[in-house]
Design an enzyme around this catalytic site. Structure first.
Site, mmCIF file in Angstrom:
data_model
loop_
_atom_site.group_PDB
_atom_site.id
_atom_site.type_symbol
_atom_site.label_atom_id
_atom_site.label_comp_id
_atom_site.label_asym_id
_atom_site.label_seq_id
_atom_site.Cartn_x
_atom_site.Cartn_y
_atom_site.Cartn_z
ATOM 1 N N LYS A 1 7.788 -9.965 5.361
ATOM 2 C CA LYS A 1 7.847 -10.434 3.981
ATOM 3 C C LYS A 1 8.592 -11.763 3.886
ATOM 4 O O LYS A 1 8.134 -12.714 3.230
ATOM 5 C CB LYS A 1 8.507 -9.374 3.097
ATOM 6 N N LYS B 1 -0.813 -7.906 4.998
ATOM 7 C CA LYS B 1 -1.171 -8.299 3.644
ATOM 8 C C LYS B 1 -0.250 -9.369 3.080
ATOM 9 O O LYS B 1 -0.665 -10.205 2.271
ATOM 10 C CB LYS B 1 -1.236 -7.078 2.722
ATOM 11 N N GLY C 1 0.813 -1.222 0.000
ATOM 12 C CA GLY C 1 0.000 0.000 0.000
ATOM 13 C C GLY C 1 0.834 1.254 0.000
ATOM 14 O O GLY C 1 0.436 2.296 -0.546
ATOM 15 N N ASN C 2 2.030 1.198 0.603
ATOM 16 C CA ASN C 2 2.899 2.374 0.640
ATOM 17 C C ASN C 2 3.426 2.745 -0.736
ATOM 18 O O ASN C 2 3.914 3.862 -0.935
ATOM 19 C CB ASN C 2 4.076 2.133 1.589
ATOM 20 N N LYS D 1 -0.776 -2.221 15.791
ATOM 21 C CA LYS D 1 -0.828 -1.505 14.519
ATOM 22 C C LYS D 1 -1.481 -0.141 14.683
ATOM 23 O O LYS D 1 -2.675 -0.044 14.993
ATOM 24 C CB LYS D 1 -1.612 -2.316 13.492
#
Length: 321
Positions: free
Chosen positions: A279, A217, A17-18, A132
């Site tokens: 990740k 995500k 998203g960034n 978050k």
């Protein structure tokens, strides 16, 4: 349209998203630049795209907070609805951009964005320790007032810049719409799914209930890839590969690492918690679940390199053999 599509040979791509800018106009511009790369991946086989939504949900949260403060007629909107909103408008921008890029390249496939829910465990320890931050920065006084108005909510100081609301980030357990993703993929669609990690839900005696949480995500993309039986998971980021010794004179890029080396990187604490670590964790989780006799590949690379990533020319690759 290709007739030999199968979710078992799919590639799942996770787009951060960034990387989508700070405004809808920025986002559409950046996605139009990215779309030809995504179409190139779709030329090679079935493609499913997941995306982040952190900045976008932040924008939506701020807009509603300011609206409620300025006009009593503006309703409060809960986080699951905001995630759904972000899935809608990011998904539409992806569909539009891929359609345009496909038309220029003669790509005959179709593209669809799917509203996606993801089941989480209501007993996940993350609910007891929200980590978050979302929404705008507040003063201490404003945060204390919000906590009085929202029993059970958590507001903390964020990096000395003010107070923000914190929500849980539980692990994903099931992509609720996975059968729809499979059917659409098998029918030749590029599918955009699990946006923002998915709308988080828990199972109750009365059906599914949406909860205030943010699902990573990359972890949702890894789960979706596993449930699809996909052959590859590609996580697109702002750097060309995973680096060892990041930010030190010993920094060097890692081009191919084994599962054991990936696990060692995670356990060493060398990877940044809010950046590269999740990740690598997502890739290791996906690759390690490869059924016997099959090969899975996970790649972390820059967006501009995505169409070359599966060949092993660029990025960091982790494979199951």
């Amino acid at each position: 349209m290709k007739s030999d599509y199968s979710s078992s040979s799919a590639t799942v791509v996770a787009l951060g998203g960034n990387a989508l800018g700070q405004t809808p106009d920025d986002q559409l511009h950046l996605l139009r630049q990215a779309a030809p790369v995504l179409v190139s991946l779709a030329d090679a086989g079935p493609l499913v795209i997941a995306h982040g939504n952190g900045p976008q949900v932040g924008q939506i949260t701020r807009a509603f907070s300011l609206g409620v403060a300025a006009d009593p007629g503006v309703p409060d909107v809960d986080l699951p609805e905001m995630v759904a909103m972000s899935q809608g408008y990011i998904g539409e921008h992806l569909v539009r951009s891929i359609d345009e890029a496909g038309a220029r390249r003669g790509y005959s496939g179709k593209v669809v964005a799917l509203l996606t829910r993801v089941e989480v465990d209501p007993n996940d320890p993350a609910f007891a320790d929200p980590t978050k931050p979302i929404g705008q920065f507040l003063t201490r006084e404003m945060a204390e007032q919000r906590m009085k108005e929202e029993p059970g909510s958590v507001y903390r100081e964020d990096a000395g810049r003010g107070f923000r609301k914190y929500v849980a980030s539980p692990l994903p357990h099931r992509i609720v719409e996975i059968e729809a993703v499979q059917a659409l993929t098998n029918a030749g669609f590029i599918v955009i799914a699990s946006g923002g990690g998915g709308i988080p839900i828990i199972r109750t005696d009365y059906g599914m209930k949406a909860v205030d949480a943010v699902i990573d995500k990359d972890r949702s993309a890894a789960l979706m890839a596993d449930e699809l039986g996909a052959s590859a998971l590609v996580i697109l980021t702002a750097v060309p590969a995973v680096a060892a010794g990041w930010g030190t004179p010993m920094q060097h890029w890692l081009h191919h690492i084994s599962l054991d080396e990936g696990r060692a990187l995670i356990e060493s604490g060398e990877l940044a918690e809010g950046s590269m670590r999740p990740k690598v964790e997502a890739i290791v989780d996906f690759v390690s679940k490869a059924p016997a006799g099959t090969v899975r590949r996970g790649v972390i690379c820059a967006l501009a390199d995505a169409d070359r990533a599966l060949s092993g020319e660029v990025g960091t690759t982790i494979t199951s053999v």
